[in-house]
Design a protein around this motif. Structure first.
Motif, PDB file in Angstrom:
ATOM      1  N   TRP A   6       0.744  -1.330   0.013  1.00 30.30           N
ATOM      2  CA  TRP A   6       0.077   0.104  -0.090  1.00 30.30           C
ATOM      3  C   TRP A   6       0.860   1.304   0.135  1.00 30.30           C
ATOM      4  O   TRP A   6       0.464   2.179  -0.591  1.00 30.30           O
ATOM      5  N   ARG A  61      -3.907   1.011  -7.369  1.00 24.68           N
ATOM      6  CA  ARG A  61      -4.898   1.300  -6.235  1.00 24.68           C
ATOM      7  C   ARG A  61      -5.042   2.950  -6.331  1.00 24.68           C
ATOM      8  O   ARG A  61      -4.301   3.800  -7.029  1.00 24.68           O
ATOM      9  N   ASN A 111      -5.825   5.690  -3.838  1.00 26.74           N
ATOM     10  CA  ASN A 111      -5.812   5.965  -2.407  1.00 26.74           C
ATOM     11  C   ASN A 111      -7.058   6.868  -1.990  1.00 26.74           C
ATOM     12  O   ASN A 111      -7.722   6.734  -0.668  1.00 26.74           O
ATOM     13  N   THR A 151      -9.473   2.121  -2.962  1.00 24.28           N
ATOM     14  CA  THR A 151      -9.940   1.127  -3.722  1.00 24.28           C
ATOM     15  C   THR A 151      -8.799   0.399  -4.640  1.00 24.28           C
ATOM     16  O   THR A 151      -7.898   1.222  -4.728  1.00 24.28           O
ATOM     17  N   VAL A 152      -8.783  -0.742  -4.555  1.00 24.75           N
ATOM     18  CA  VAL A 152      -7.817  -1.506  -5.328  1.00 24.75           C
ATOM     19  C   VAL A 152      -8.356  -2.168  -6.631  1.00 24.75           C
ATOM     20  O   VAL A 152      -9.537  -2.614  -6.599  1.00 24.75           O
TER      21      VAL A 152
END
Length: 119
Positions: free
Chosen positions: A53, A72, A74, A78-79
């Protein structure tokens, strides 16, 4: 408690593309990594890829490397899993998962989304 919700699965022809999303219920600044896994009928769940992350670095299983991309957002917590050049053997239920640190397992899992690739 982190809640994960996948979406974007469906039926696609071989050679096609799909993008899966995994929305998290809270800010993920404390998340170490987000992973994607899949489980085909009659098979064990397998690792597809992951994104760290903080750095955005990614790793992929050999079977999807070069075809799948994890990213991703931020701001949206959401990925994404972009899947290109899909093959029949990619048919599975896809899950996203989160782990809080390098010494902890993937503790939080989504409900899964079905991806079916027709040949």
């Amino acid at each position: 408690q982190v809640q994960l919700v996948e979406s974007g699965g469906g039926l696609v022809q071989a050679g096609g593309s799909l993008r899966l999303s995994c929305a998290t219920s809270e800010r993920t600044f404390s998340t170490y990594a987000m992973g994607w896994f899949r489980q085909a009928p009659g098979k064990e769940r397998e690792f597809v890829g992951r994104i760290f992350w903080s750095s955005g670095d990614t790793n992929y299983a050999g079977s999807v490397k070069g075809r799948f991309t994890i990213s991703r957002d931020n701001a949206k917590n959401t990925v994404y899993l972009q899947m290109n050049n899909l093959k029949a053997e990619d048919t599975a239920v896809y899950y996203c998962a989160a782990r809080a640190s390098s010494v902890r397992p993937y503790e939080y899992w989504g409900q899964g989304t079905q991806v079916t690739v027709s040949s």
